[in-house]
Design a protein around this motif. Structure first.
Motif, PDB file in Angstrom:
ATOM      1  N   LYS A   1       0.691  -0.971   0.260  1.00 25.73           N
ATOM      2  CA  LYS A   1       0.088  -0.018  -0.131  1.00 25.73           C
ATOM      3  C   LYS A   1       0.531   1.137  -0.130  1.00 25.73           C
ATOM      4  O   LYS A   1       0.307   2.459  -0.448  1.00 25.73           O
ATOM      5  N   THR A   2       2.203   1.616   1.016  1.00 26.79           N
ATOM      6  CA  THR A   2       3.020   2.576   0.778  1.00 26.79           C
ATOM      7  C   THR A   2       3.581   2.358   0.174  1.00 26.79           C
ATOM      8  O   THR A   2       3.884   3.977  -0.470  1.00 26.79           O
TER       9      THR A   2
ATOM     10  N   ASP B   1       1.537   1.427  -3.783  1.00 19.18           N
ATOM     11  CA  ASP B   1       0.736   2.268  -4.524  1.00 19.18           C
ATOM     12  C   ASP B   1      -0.041   1.066  -4.956  1.00 19.18           C
ATOM     13  O   ASP B   1      -0.648   1.997  -5.923  1.00 19.18           O
TER      14      ASP B   1
ATOM     15  N   ARG C   1       0.997   1.222  11.299  1.00 19.01           N
ATOM     16  CA  ARG C   1       1.741   2.155  11.538  1.00 19.01           C
ATOM     17  C   ARG C   1       2.393   2.443  13.414  1.00 19.01           C
ATOM     18  O   ARG C   1       2.707   3.125  13.738  1.00 19.01           O
TER      19      ARG C   1
ATOM     20  N   GLU D   1      -3.819   9.044   6.022  1.00 20.06           N
ATOM     21  CA  GLU D   1      -1.992   8.945   5.322  1.00 20.06           C
ATOM     22  C   GLU D   1      -2.575   8.790   3.710  1.00 20.06           C
ATOM     23  O   GLU D   1      -1.545   8.562   3.010  1.00 20.06           O
ATOM     24  N   TYR D   2      -3.957   8.080   2.910  1.00 21.42           N
ATOM     25  CA  TYR D   2      -3.820   7.548   2.498  1.00 21.42           C
ATOM     26  C   TYR D   2      -5.060   7.391   1.154  1.00 21.42           C
ATOM     27  O   TYR D   2      -5.019   7.749   0.745  1.00 21.42           O
TER      28      TYR D   2
ATOM     29  N   SER E   1       5.547   9.196   7.065  1.00 24.96           N
ATOM     30  CA  SER E   1       5.388   8.911   5.601  1.00 24.96           C
ATOM     31  C   SER E   1       6.001   9.959   4.478  1.00 24.96           C
ATOM     32  O   SER E   1       6.678   9.451   3.513  1.00 24.96           O
TER      33      SER E   1
ATOM     34  N   GLU F   1       7.958   8.249   1.488  1.00 23.80           N
ATOM     35  CA  GLU F   1       8.045   8.416   0.179  1.00 23.80           C
ATOM     36  C   GLU F   1       9.244   8.640  -0.712  1.00 23.80           C
ATOM     37  O   GLU F   1       9.611   7.945  -1.751  1.00 23.80           O
TER      38      GLU F   1
END
Lengths: 193, 96
Positions: free
Chosen positions: A149-150, A153, A178, B32-33, B65, B69
């Motif tokens: 997911k992170t 994507d 998280r 966050e999503y 987050s 990234e």
């Protein structure tokens, strides 16, 4: 030869290890965090790529094509891991009180402490390493859901299909991932410096 | 003074609006999503106004987050061991 054919990319399997080995390994390691597994996935990917070489159309570069095969291998690995019966009982320490008057409030030793702004700015490189280390500690199903997911994507629908989980399950796993990451980073980075 | 009925009603209303920290951090993760619904967003805002710990969680989660990234686009460079390179090359050579 037409102009179009001239611009097409070609494959040279004899140079794959030399030219793309480290690059593929870096990608695999950033997703799996286990050295031996990452190495094996690179090996499997190159063998699969060789067997599928006739399917290469030359529209993308050799490296892009190899990475796309590796990505698929990584997802297959996640899927196998998360379908492992052991992962049904993945341990997870919930940082909130359960039941009673304080139900759902933070347990003080697991609650967020304040993060030092200065450390945050000075040691970014270390933070990245700590973060990767903490991701590697996530239980298989949580790790798979979180990474897909992170980092990749992938759509919620596809993740649920690949991992055989429901959508509400996915959000619970992401929430737990998280919570665990935050606490792990805080313990490994701020408190142990 | 409130009568008993009003008290029970108030209590119910509070519970339908107020989130626990467990639930609040769930919404913080979710946002966050994806975009939260108006109701979820409002509930979260109200919780955050009164809860310092969840405000910290919110800030720290956003920092994570942001770092993730970076991780997503540049995998930290790593090198395949020379033994493994030889092994893979040999396996490939056998196939070729």
């Amino acid at each position: 030869m037409t102009t179009e054919e001239k611009h097409k990319h070609s494959l040279d399997p004899t140079r794959w290890v030399k030219e793309h080995g480290d690059y593929l390994f870096s990608y695999a390691l950033s997703r799996i965090s286990k050295k031996e597994v990452a190495e094996d996935l690179v090996q499997e990917s190159l063998l699969s790529a060789y067997q599928a070489r006739d399917k290469f159309r030359g529209g993308s570069s050799e490296r892009t094509w190899l990475i796309s095969i590796l990505k698929r291998k990584v997802i297959d690995y996640y899927r196998k891991q998360s379908r492992n019966p052991e992962s049904l009982t993945d341990p997870f320490m919930i940082p909130f009180h359960q039941g009673g008057a304080a139900d759902g409030t933070w347990i003080s030793e697991h609650a967020p402490a304040s993060w030092d702004e200065e450390i945050l700015q000075d040691d970014e490189g270390v933070l990245m390493e700590v973060l990767q280390y903490c991701i590697s500690l996530l239980a298989p199903k949580m790790a798979a859901t979180f990474s897909m997911k992170t980092l990749d994507d992938i759509s919620t629908e596809d993740i649920c299909k690949e991992l055989g989980i429901s959508e509400s399950n996915l959000w619970v796993l992401l929430h737990r991932a998280r919570l665990q990451l935050r606490e792990c980073v805080e313990n490994k980075w701020f408190k142990e410096l | 003074m409130m009568n008993e009925k009003t008290k029970i009603w108030m209590n119910k209303a509070m519970h339908s609006v107020m989130l626990s920290c467990d639930r609040a951090t769930f919404f913080i993760t979710k946002k966050e999503y994806v975009k939260l619904s108006c109701k979820e967003n409002l509930q979260l805002k109200m919780h955050l106004m009164g809860c310092k710990l969840c405000r910290s969680f919110n800030e720290q989660n956003a920092i994570l987050s942001e770092k993730i990234e970076t991780l997503k686009h540049d995998s930290p460079p790593a090198e395949l061991s020379s033994e493994k390179k030889v092994e893979i090359q040999e396996t490939l050579d056998k196939t070729i």
